[in-house]
Motif scaffolding. Sequence first.
Motif, PDB file in Angstrom:
ATOM      1  N   ALA A 125      53.484  52.906  44.971  1.00 13.33           N
ATOM      2  CA  ALA A 125      52.895  51.802  45.609  1.00 13.33           C
ATOM      3  C   ALA A 125      51.441  51.569  45.330  1.00 13.33           C
ATOM      4  O   ALA A 125      51.043  50.302  45.312  1.00 13.33           O
ATOM      5  CB  ALA A 125      53.003  51.707  47.049  1.00 13.33           C
ATOM      6  N   GLY A 145      53.319  47.086  39.556  1.00 15.19           N
ATOM      7  CA  GLY A 145      53.817  47.601  40.708  1.00 15.19           C
ATOM      8  C   GLY A 145      55.365  46.867  41.305  1.00 15.19           C
ATOM      9  O   GLY A 145      55.850  47.835  41.862  1.00 15.19           O
ATOM     10  N   ILE A 159      49.849  47.560  45.357  1.00 11.84           N
ATOM     11  CA  ILE A 159      48.739  47.456  46.647  1.00 11.84           C
ATOM     12  C   ILE A 159      47.328  47.113  45.677  1.00 11.84           C
ATOM     13  O   ILE A 159      46.660  45.986  45.984  1.00 11.84           O
ATOM     14  CB  ILE A 159      48.726  48.426  47.556  1.00 11.84           C
ATOM     15  N   PHE A 201      49.808  43.708  39.106  1.00 11.52           N
ATOM     16  CA  PHE A 201      50.652  43.539  40.276  1.00 11.52           C
ATOM     17  C   PHE A 201      52.249  43.541  39.850  1.00 11.52           C
ATOM     18  O   PHE A 201      53.028  43.998  40.691  1.00 11.52           O
ATOM     19  CB  PHE A 201      50.259  42.284  40.845  1.00 11.52           C
ATOM     20  N   LEU A 223      47.124  57.118  47.570  1.00 13.11           N
ATOM     21  CA  LEU A 223      46.759  55.751  46.887  1.00 13.11           C
ATOM     22  C   LEU A 223      45.506  55.652  46.291  1.00 13.11           C
ATOM     23  O   LEU A 223      45.414  55.020  45.279  1.00 13.11           O
ATOM     24  CB  LEU A 223      46.706  55.135  48.361  1.00 13.11           C
ATOM     25  N   TRP A 279      47.590  43.597  43.744  1.00  9.93           N
ATOM     26  CA  TRP A 279      47.542  42.605  44.420  1.00  9.93           C
ATOM     27  C   TRP A 279      45.939  42.106  45.000  1.00  9.93           C
ATOM     28  O   TRP A 279      45.429  41.041  44.944  1.00  9.93           O
ATOM     29  CB  TRP A 279      48.614  42.515  45.312  1.00  9.93           C
ATOM     30  N   VAL A 280      45.518  43.185  45.608  1.00  3.77           N
ATOM     31  CA  VAL A 280      44.246  43.162  46.020  1.00  3.77           C
ATOM     32  C   VAL A 280      43.179  42.786  45.222  1.00  3.77           C
ATOM     33  O   VAL A 280      42.345  42.103  45.298  1.00  3.77           O
ATOM     34  CB  VAL A 280      43.853  44.494  47.041  1.00  3.77           C
ATOM     35  N   VAL A 287      44.935  53.276  42.645  1.00  6.93           N
ATOM     36  CA  VAL A 287      44.210  52.065  43.058  1.00  6.93           C
ATOM     37  C   VAL A 287      43.196  51.943  41.812  1.00  6.93           C
ATOM     38  O   VAL A 287      42.849  50.941  41.261  1.00  6.93           O
ATOM     39  CB  VAL A 287      43.769  51.867  44.384  1.00  6.93           C
ATOM     40  N   VAL A 309      39.867  47.585  48.757  1.00  2.78           N
ATOM     41  CA  VAL A 309      40.757  48.761  49.305  1.00  2.78           C
ATOM     42  C   VAL A 309      40.006  49.854  49.861  1.00  2.78           C
ATOM     43  O   VAL A 309      40.345  50.576  50.562  1.00  2.78           O
ATOM     44  CB  VAL A 309      41.527  49.304  47.752  1.00  2.78           C
TER      45      VAL A 309
END
Length: 536
Positions: free
Chosen positions: A145, A318, A149, A315, A19, A152-153, A23, A162
Amino acid sequence: MKRWSVLLILCAAQFIMVLDTTVMNVSVSAVVEDLGTTLTQVQLAITLYTLVMGSFMLFGGRLGDMFGRRRVFAIGLGIYGTGSLITALSPNIGVLLFGWSFVEGAGAVMVMPAIISLTASNYDGRDRATAYSALGGIAAAGAAAGPLIGGWVTEALTWRVVFAAETVVCLAIIASVKVIADIGQKSASRRMDWGGTVLSALGLGLIVLGFLQSGSWGFIKPTGALTIGDTQITPFGFSMVPFMIAAGIFVLIGFFAFERRTIERGHTPLMHPGLLKMLQLRNGLVMLMAQQTIIGGMFFVIPIYLQYVLLKNAFETGVKLAPMSIAMLLAAFSSPKLAATQSPRRMVSTGLVGVMVGSLLLITTIDVELNGFLFAVGMAIFGAGFGLIASQLGNVIMSSVGDRDRGEAGGLQGTAQNIGTSVGVALLGALLVAALSSGFNSAAQTNPDLSTATKLQVAQLSADGVDIVSRDEIEAAAQRAGLSPDEATALSDDYAQAQIEAIKEAILLAIFLAAIGLVIARRLPRVPGAELGAQP
């Protein structure tokens, strides 16, 4: 349920490892603004993180053999969590470089080979096939993903959340680590092969860095250059990339010779060169590199289409990738039942066909207007195919070695993953830029609405490689350069069409690579995967 508690812990660790990079990729603009830095500096951090992992994975595997894989797994998570916390609190790019690229990278080097080895230690037979299927599915889904993630965060809170959350997850995993059995024998020697470590890190580092920089420096023809002082390094008029890759290969040849001499002297090497003579292990690693080349390239190209052609934010990107993530998980978790009767050869071949069919369907949807339904179907088929592939190779690789060599095999697997991903981004990225530059120039030269001066400028720009930007950015840049609104619109139309065609060509290359993968897959084991996992 108790027997799967170990797998849940290892899957959680695998998820945050994968992840992390995705990110950071989708949070780049927010990081630049928050830290008051530049895009180049953040890209440097991403490059260094990948470089650390790609260079020292064998070293991490050896540490597990020397001191116990569970212990190294826990220590690595502690280091990784510390790096995540430093990253979350970083006030400037220098601290982020230290915390993320080096501290987190060092932790990942210890954790990733341990995950692979501990899975083999805690499961066998059909359970081992199930465990590796789960890990493969989690890894693939984590990569897909990440944009969802992270996007959005980043938009709802901040990118720092994160990395702070990763620290909490690391602490939770460390608290649960005692349920993991580490039944493998530790290496009789606690002596680290420092000569082999330096040679392997240098050789792998040169290869990984070469592929990573191919987008900036050019793969063969220089589009940029390594600059020392005011001097651009372009040997014989070529990019530094092929020279770095060749140098890395020569260093690795020296590494293998050094390891053989280390064994002759009665010392324990960083890696036993004889491992690569094992047919099943070697074929599994080659197939793993092919798998990562395809997925690494596609994870580069598809977000470019979504963000630069369709103007989706992180986002939304994603969300569009979600069908692939879901299909990957479903395919990966359903594959253990198939493994009872089906061989890795057949499962991987079936998965590659799914990747090719899904990619072909995606090509038909690449346009300025998104066909949401067909795009989702294509992504789902691609994801299901990739899930079948990812679920098999860990078992193939680790079932080929005994307990003594599991740390080394885990290091080799992590190395193959990093190199494959770097190659995929380099190959599809290079084709994308080349096709975009050629297509844009060809369209501009035949466009009657463009002046001779504009055509000349486009030709000069295309010769050095066209940057990947949105249609609106091209139009705005053209107007700033003094073009009339009509000419700027005509130029941006040509660029947009060339961009779409270039993305299609890049996906075609992925299909071609999958076809090559079908040939490689024929060398994989023909016995059912569950039986393969039961072998010592």
